[in-house]
Design a protein around this motif. Structure first.
Motif, mmCIF file in Angstrom:
data_model
loop_
_atom_site.group_PDB
_atom_site.id
_atom_site.type_symbol
_atom_site.label_atom_id
_atom_site.label_comp_id
_atom_site.label_asym_id
_atom_site.label_seq_id
_atom_site.Cartn_x
_atom_site.Cartn_y
_atom_site.Cartn_z
ATOM 1 N N SER A 1 0.808 -1.227 0.000
ATOM 2 C CA SER A 1 0.000 0.000 0.000
ATOM 3 C C SER A 1 0.838 1.274 0.000
ATOM 4 N N THR A 2 2.166 1.164 -0.102
ATOM 5 C CA THR A 2 3.012 2.351 -0.215
ATOM 6 C C THR A 2 3.715 2.330 -1.559
ATOM 7 N N CYS B 1 -3.630 -4.471 -2.297
ATOM 8 C CA CYS B 1 -3.496 -4.346 -0.842
ATOM 9 C C CYS B 1 -4.880 -4.398 -0.199
ATOM 10 N N TYR C 1 -6.158 7.826 0.665
ATOM 11 C CA TYR C 1 -4.802 7.776 0.123
ATOM 12 C C TYR C 1 -4.192 9.165 0.181
ATOM 13 N N PHE D 1 -11.644 3.663 2.107
ATOM 14 C CA PHE D 1 -10.199 3.856 1.985
ATOM 15 C C PHE D 1 -9.838 5.335 1.834
ATOM 16 N N LYS E 1 0.695 6.585 -0.100
ATOM 17 C CA LYS E 1 0.264 5.378 0.598
ATOM 18 C C LYS E 1 -1.259 5.302 0.569
ATOM 19 N N ILE E 2 -1.749 4.098 0.784
ATOM 20 C CA ILE E 2 -3.184 3.809 0.843
ATOM 21 C C ILE E 2 -3.449 3.205 2.211
ATOM 22 N N TRP E 3 -4.559 3.578 2.837
ATOM 23 C CA TRP E 3 -4.925 2.922 4.087
ATOM 24 C C TRP E 3 -6.435 2.790 4.184
ATOM 25 N N LYS E 4 -6.837 1.886 5.069
ATOM 26 C CA LYS E 4 -8.258 1.644 5.280
ATOM 27 C C LYS E 4 -8.721 2.476 6.451
ATOM 28 N N PRO F 1 -0.441 1.014 6.699
ATOM 29 C CA PRO F 1 -0.015 0.613 5.352
ATOM 30 C C PRO F 1 0.742 -0.700 5.368
#
Length: 314
Positions: free
Chosen positions: A180-181, A206, A244, A242, A302-305, A312
């Motif tokens: 996710s990065t 991811c 980002y 999500f 980065k992506i996160w929930k 991440p």
């Protein structure tokens, strides 16, 4: 759709019209106890067979789709949908007679009383819908196939997410990454050629989902700019779970964008033209490149929930 709905509503106010007035419809039914003086006493045998016959009659012979009011017919009783009437230059595709402006009110009234399964039934949709609302539902059905998210060509491929991921990898040669990065470098030898826009796409796997990172050049009015944004390979209600962040910079200067990935149900052009992403003017992009003659942008992110507050994944 609005026109079709109003046409169906209008049918409710029409006097009862025997569906047997349409010769092709009459010939398709299996009738017993026929009494010409008492049409309401006519009974239909084999309801399943008759339902299939009705569905066949509602299929336009030109486009093979279900017909919605207004349904047109020629003097010999052959029908077709309003969309195809112009395509056949107002001539019946079955007998070549002029179509004129005759509507098959009997078939329209039958259509208004039907319920049909969604066309995505084989993909898992359980809905059975009134005929007049079928098109609207199918245009928004969450089981409908997704379009290819590749932006550099007019790709018409559709499919589910696993199919599209394989298609992007094998046919478009898109870079695939797990995690996710990201830390990408975009290089273009002549950054002044914005008219020959560049499209770059990277797919990330991811949190059990796939995301598309887009980067491209385009004209924002009269100004050449670059834009980067993220799209989610799935439905919008899942995409909203999500977040980002994108960052670009050089020599202590930086631009940061935080956003929510858009579902690939929204076209690439729709997302781009809504400016829902990190936009970098060309002069600033060259400043970040450290070289006015060549574009050398480093994009990190980065992506996160959001809901689960998951960190991440590397």
């Amino acid at each position: 759709m609005a026109s079709g709905d109003s046409d169906i509503e209008a049918l409710k106010d029409l006097p009862d019209v025997s569906i047997l007035e349409n010769p092709s419809f009459r010939d398709s039914l299996d009738l017993e106890g026929l009494d010409a003086k008492e049409p309401r006493s006519w009974t239909i045998k084999n309801l399943s067979s008759t339902a299939n016959s009705i569905h066949e009659l509602l299929e336009c012979p030109v486009c093979m789709s279900f017909m919605f009011p207004p349904i047109h017919q020629c003097p010999n009783g052959h029908t077709l949908c309003s969309g195809c009437k112009a395509r056949v230059q107002n001539r019946c595709p079955s007998c070549r007679y002029d179509l004129g402006n005759i509507r098959c009110l009997a078939l329209e009234k039958v259509a208004a009383s039907l319920e049909l399964p969604c066309k995505n039934r084989n993909l898992g949709c359980p809905e059975v819908l009134p005929y007049h609302s079928k098109l609207k539902h199918e245009s928004q059905c969450t089981y409908r196939l997704l379009s290819c998210p590749y932006a550099g060509s007019e790709c018409t491929v559709v499919g589910d997410v696993p199919f599209l991921v394989a298609h992007l990898r094998d046919d478009h040669k898109v870079d695939m990454h797990n995690g996710s990065t990201f830390n990408h470098r975009y290089v273009k030898s002549n950054p002044h050629e914005v008219e020959n826009a560049i499209w770059m796409l990277t797919v990330f796997n991811c949190f059990g989902h796939y995301f598309c990172l887009h980067f491209e050049a385009f004209m924002l009015g009269t100004f050449p700019v670059y834009i980067a944004f993220l799209r989610f390979m799935g439905e919008d209600d899942e995409a909203k779970d999500f977040r980002y962040v994108l960052e670009v910079g050089h020599n202590g200067r930086k631009l940061i964008w935080q956003g929510v990935p858009r579902s690939i149900r929204d076209s690439h052009r729709k997302v781009r033209d809504s400016h829902d992403g990190l936009i970098i003017q060309r002069n600033m992009a060259l400043l970040f490149s450290g070289d006015r003659k060549e574009l050398k942008l480093r994009l990190t992110g980065k992506i996160w929930k959001e809901q689960a507050n998951v960190q991440p994944q590397d």
